[in-house]
Write an enzyme that holds these catalytic residues in place. Structure first.
Site, mmCIF file in Angstrom:
data_model
loop_
_atom_site.group_PDB
_atom_site.id
_atom_site.type_symbol
_atom_site.label_atom_id
_atom_site.label_comp_id
_atom_site.label_asym_id
_atom_site.label_seq_id
_atom_site.Cartn_x
_atom_site.Cartn_y
_atom_site.Cartn_z
ATOM 1 N N LYS A 178 0.657 -1.446 0.247
ATOM 2 C CA LYS A 178 0.777 -0.108 0.148
ATOM 3 C C LYS A 178 0.920 1.227 -0.057
ATOM 4 O O LYS A 178 1.488 1.773 1.045
ATOM 5 C CB LYS A 178 -1.030 0.072 1.210
ATOM 6 C CG LYS A 178 -2.450 0.277 0.646
ATOM 7 C CD LYS A 178 -2.193 2.149 0.517
ATOM 8 C CE LYS A 178 -1.600 3.270 1.990
ATOM 9 N NZ LYS A 178 -1.627 4.396 1.254
ATOM 10 N N GLU A 253 9.759 1.378 11.096
ATOM 11 C CA GLU A 253 10.424 2.557 11.096
ATOM 12 C C GLU A 253 9.573 3.988 11.547
ATOM 13 O O GLU A 253 8.897 3.985 10.257
ATOM 14 C CB GLU A 253 11.390 2.417 9.471
ATOM 15 C CG GLU A 253 12.033 0.779 9.643
ATOM 16 C CD GLU A 253 12.917 1.074 10.150
ATOM 17 O OE1 GLU A 253 13.157 1.364 10.837
ATOM 18 O OE2 GLU A 253 13.906 -0.280 9.837
ATOM 19 N N CYS A 287 13.881 11.101 6.946
ATOM 20 C CA CYS A 287 14.069 10.420 8.229
ATOM 21 C C CYS A 287 15.120 10.419 9.076
ATOM 22 O O CYS A 287 14.921 10.419 10.736
ATOM 23 C CB CYS A 287 13.106 8.912 8.218
ATOM 24 S SG CYS A 287 14.178 8.348 7.647
ATOM 25 N N GLU A 385 9.834 16.872 15.165
ATOM 26 C CA GLU A 385 9.763 16.571 13.851
ATOM 27 C C GLU A 385 9.021 17.622 12.512
ATOM 28 O O GLU A 385 8.197 17.679 12.336
ATOM 29 C CB GLU A 385 9.946 14.983 13.737
ATOM 30 C CG GLU A 385 10.052 14.695 11.790
ATOM 31 C CD GLU A 385 9.253 13.320 11.375
ATOM 32 O OE1 GLU A 385 8.243 12.871 11.908
ATOM 33 O OE2 GLU A 385 10.658 12.511 11.000
HETATM 34 P P1 NAD Z 1 2.551 8.666 7.488
HETATM 35 O O1 NAD Z 1 2.489 8.008 8.661
HETATM 36 O O2 NAD Z 1 1.611 9.952 7.035
HETATM 37 O O3 NAD Z 1 1.643 7.511 6.305
HETATM 38 C C1 NAD Z 1 2.951 6.198 6.051
HETATM 39 C C2 NAD Z 1 2.264 5.494 5.274
HETATM 40 O O4 NAD Z 1 1.004 4.825 6.138
HETATM 41 C C3 NAD Z 1 0.971 6.026 3.876
HETATM 42 O O5 NAD Z 1 0.686 4.916 3.497
HETATM 43 C C4 NAD Z 1 0.097 6.480 4.873
HETATM 44 O O6 NAD Z 1 -1.073 6.698 3.725
HETATM 45 C C5 NAD Z 1 -0.659 5.007 5.878
HETATM 46 N N1 NAD Z 1 -1.531 4.968 6.445
HETATM 47 C C6 NAD Z 1 -1.904 6.400 7.144
HETATM 48 N N2 NAD Z 1 -2.523 5.681 8.191
HETATM 49 C C7 NAD Z 1 -2.503 3.941 8.251
HETATM 50 C C8 NAD Z 1 -3.475 4.233 9.098
HETATM 51 N N3 NAD Z 1 -4.473 4.189 9.942
HETATM 52 N N4 NAD Z 1 -3.808 2.683 8.756
HETATM 53 C C9 NAD Z 1 -2.422 1.682 8.308
HETATM 54 N N5 NAD Z 1 -1.748 2.614 7.383
HETATM 55 C C10 NAD Z 1 -1.636 4.077 7.577
HETATM 56 O O7 NAD Z 1 3.687 9.004 6.889
HETATM 57 P P2 NAD Z 1 3.896 10.009 6.124
HETATM 58 O O8 NAD Z 1 3.944 11.390 6.189
HETATM 59 O O9 NAD Z 1 4.227 9.747 4.588
HETATM 60 O O10 NAD Z 1 5.570 9.289 5.538
HETATM 61 C C11 NAD Z 1 6.684 11.165 6.749
HETATM 62 C C12 NAD Z 1 6.976 9.998 7.974
HETATM 63 O O11 NAD Z 1 7.228 8.881 7.780
HETATM 64 C C13 NAD Z 1 7.824 10.988 8.897
HETATM 65 O O12 NAD Z 1 7.898 10.734 9.593
HETATM 66 C C14 NAD Z 1 9.641 9.948 8.636
HETATM 67 O O13 NAD Z 1 9.851 10.280 9.836
HETATM 68 C C15 NAD Z 1 8.957 8.702 8.529
HETATM 69 N N6 NAD Z 1 9.802 7.863 8.156
HETATM 70 C C16 NAD Z 1 10.835 6.805 8.847
HETATM 71 C C17 NAD Z 1 11.732 6.573 7.861
HETATM 72 C C18 NAD Z 1 12.556 5.048 9.505
HETATM 73 O O14 NAD Z 1 12.798 4.476 7.876
HETATM 74 N N7 NAD Z 1 12.805 5.648 10.306
HETATM 75 C C19 NAD Z 1 11.784 6.268 6.531
HETATM 76 C C20 NAD Z 1 11.184 7.458 5.908
HETATM 77 C C21 NAD Z 1 10.108 7.938 6.669
#
Ligand code: NAD
Length: 500
Positions: A178, A253, A287, A385
């Site tokens: 997804k 992550e 991240c 963040e």
């Molecule tokens: P997000 O949490 O908004 O979304 C990530 C994914 O989760 C998307 O595909 C979204 O559709 C899905 N999602 C959202 N709500 C959900 C739910 N209730 N149930 C299941 N899936 C759901 O994050 P984002 O804004 O897309 O990404 C940015 C974030 O990701 C930042 O906080 C960043 O630090 C983090 N990040 C972490 C790493 C790591 O390896 N630690 C790497 C890249 C990004």
């Protein structure tokens, strides 16, 4: 002019399909913020069909039963195809996400490398055997688990998808991916790549859609024993709770607010170059961004002055221009969030570079590289963040104070330490609450090393064999070589009660 599709479908059981109820969502390009395509919006019914297809491929198909060498060959072909399409991938990724084209190209190549790495690793895989002389041999029978649910964010989307797809597929699982709803474009290339590489039908399934709908349904699906998630810490918490009734395997992550600590004895030029890159590359939507810089007092003023001057020279531009160093943020919602933090920062710290839209960019999600100095440790721009090209700089006087500042936030993903004192560098690095520490270096990662965060930055580590561990069950098989080792219960009366 870049060649773009105007709609994107799901990919389920080897077919491109619309949502069962016909729903779609709009996808914007970050330069004009106009809708340029619609994507199928998956809901529970679509996830059900995708999980069934993946389940069938797992229970009846060849993939989990193939020799690692055979799977490895297909994974190498996938890597070859990704490499051969790197320009197209980068072009789409840059258009969809606003990442500078040169950096998107680097990420496409890294995606190929992820497949190559896990293709090699499964062939080299060995498992443990334990011998109790004369009594027992125990060995580990490693098995794929089933349907893995992969949920990914919008920053470097294609690369982060490969990071999960590589090990999940290499180990013989089938998957439902997804992707993030802000950036579904590059993910639409996977199906063609996998078909051409010879991945059996149903092994890879993709459902587009909103997190609260498609993502939520995947997390709550009883037929999906594993969820690998990358995204915000708050979403991770929700997924953790939603997966709990099913006791799923989870890899998380999550977010970060990583410190870069610069001691007075550091190579200042190298530290400035690396910390500029560390927070402004990938638009700061990274991240592991070093978004807090802690600088020892004797070099503080010089550091701030030189850092601000260099930040002002960072080239903001159209994502597709090879000269661009910072492109456009992914989406107007995210742009508004980053801009609101910049406004908050103006009352929390001393603005020394940027602070809003760059000159000449009146529309689109462009943000000037922004630097705040003298930021106190309780400031929101120090603790939260932001995920954009915004950095907070704070002075420190002692090593103990630097450590307290470094560890004083809820996150613990990465840290960067700049010093030429060997003893201090190791002792300090080891005391930092972060999953990954780089000494005198930017984020350059060997794929064999553990990747992951502590505290609010994640749960579990992937990377190298740790990813193989996450995507497999390690069944212990115990073989008796000696006498049967238990007392005999319920012996007939009159026989010896001691047992053997
Ligand atoms: P997000 O949490 O908004 O979304 C990530 C994914 O989760 C998307 O595909 C979204 O559709 C899905 N999602 C959202 N709500 C959900 C739910 N209730 N149930 C299941 N899936 C759901 O994050 P984002 O804004 O897309 O990404 C940015 C974030 O990701 C930042 O906080 C960043 O630090 C983090 N990040 C972490 C790493 C790591 O390896 N630690 C790497 C890249 C990004």
């Amino acid at each position: 002019m870049i060649d773009l599709p105007d709609r994107i479908q799901h990919y389920i059981g080897g077919q491109s399909v619309d949502s069962i109820d016909g729903s779609t969502f709009d996808v914007l390009d970050p330069v004009t913020n106009q809708t340029y395509l619609t994507a199928a919006a998956g809901k529970q019914a679509d996830i059900d069909v995708a999980v069934s297809a993946a389940r069938k491929a797992f229970t009846e198909g060849p993939w989990p039963r193939m020799l690692p060498r055979e799977r490895s060959r297909i994974l190498h072909r996938i890597a070859d195809l990704v490499e051969s399409r790197d320009q197209r991938l980068a072009e789409l990724e840059s258009y969809d996400s606003g990442l500078p084209i040169t950096q998107a190209l680097g990420q496409a190549r890294r995606a190929a490398e992820n497949f190559r790495f896990f293709a090699d690793l499964v062939v080299a895989q060995r498992d443990d055997t334990y011998k109790v002389p004369g009594r027992q041999i125990n060995y580990v029978n490693r098995k794929p688990i089933g349907v893995a649910g992969l949920i990914t964010p919008w920053n470097t989307p294609f690369m982060l998808e490969s990071w999960k797809l590589g090990p999940a597929l290499a180990t013989g699982n089938t998957v439902v991916l997804k992707p993030a709803e802000f950036t579904p474009l590059s993910a639409s290339l996977w199906s063609g790549i996998f078909e051409e590489a010879g991945l059996p039908e149903g092994v890879f399934n993709l459902v587009n859609g909103l997190g609260e709908q498609a993502g939520d349904a995947l997390v709550k699906h009883a037929g999906v024993p594993l969820i690998s998630f990358t995204g915000e810490s708050s979403t991770g918490q929700l997924i953790f709770a939603n997966a709990a009734p099913h006791l799923k395997g989870l890899s998380m992550e999550l977010g970060g607010k990583s410190p870069a600590i610069v001691f007075a004895d550091a190579d200042l030029e190298a530290a400035i170059n690396a910390t500029i890159f560390g927070v402004f590359s990938l638009n700061g939507e990274r991240c592991t961004a070093g978004s807090r810089i802690l600088v020892e007092r004797p070099i503080y003023d010089e550091f701030v002055e030189r850092y601000a001057a260099q930040a002002k020279r960072v080239i903001v531009g159209h994502p597709n221009d090879p000269k661009t160093e910072v492109g456009a943020l992914v989406h107007p919602e995210h742009f508004d969030k980053v801009m609101s933090y910049i406004e908050i920062g103006k009352s929390e710290g001393r603005l020394v570079a940027g602070g809003g839209r760059p000159d000449g960019f009146e529309t689109g999600n462009f943000v000037a590289p922004t630097v705040f100095a003298d930021v106190p440790s309780d400031a929101r721009i120090f603790t939260e963040e932001i995920f954009g090209p915004v950095v907070a700089i704070t002075p420190f006087d002692t090593e103990a104070e630097a450590l307290e500042l470094a560890n004083g936030v809820k996150y613990g993903l990465a840290a960067y330490v700049w010093t030429n004192d060997l003893k201090r560098s190791h002792n300090f690095a080891q005391a930092i609450e972060a999953g990954m520490v780089w000494l005198n270096s930017n984020n350059v990662r060997d794929l064999r090393t553990p990747f992951g965060g502590v505290k609010a930055s994640g749960l579990g580590h992937e990377g190298g064999y740790r990813s193989i561990d996450f995507y497999t069950d390690q069944q212990a098989v115990h073989i008796n070589l000696g006498e049967v080792h238990n007392p005999v219960f319920g012996k007939p009366a009159g026989t010896d009660q001691q047992g053997s």
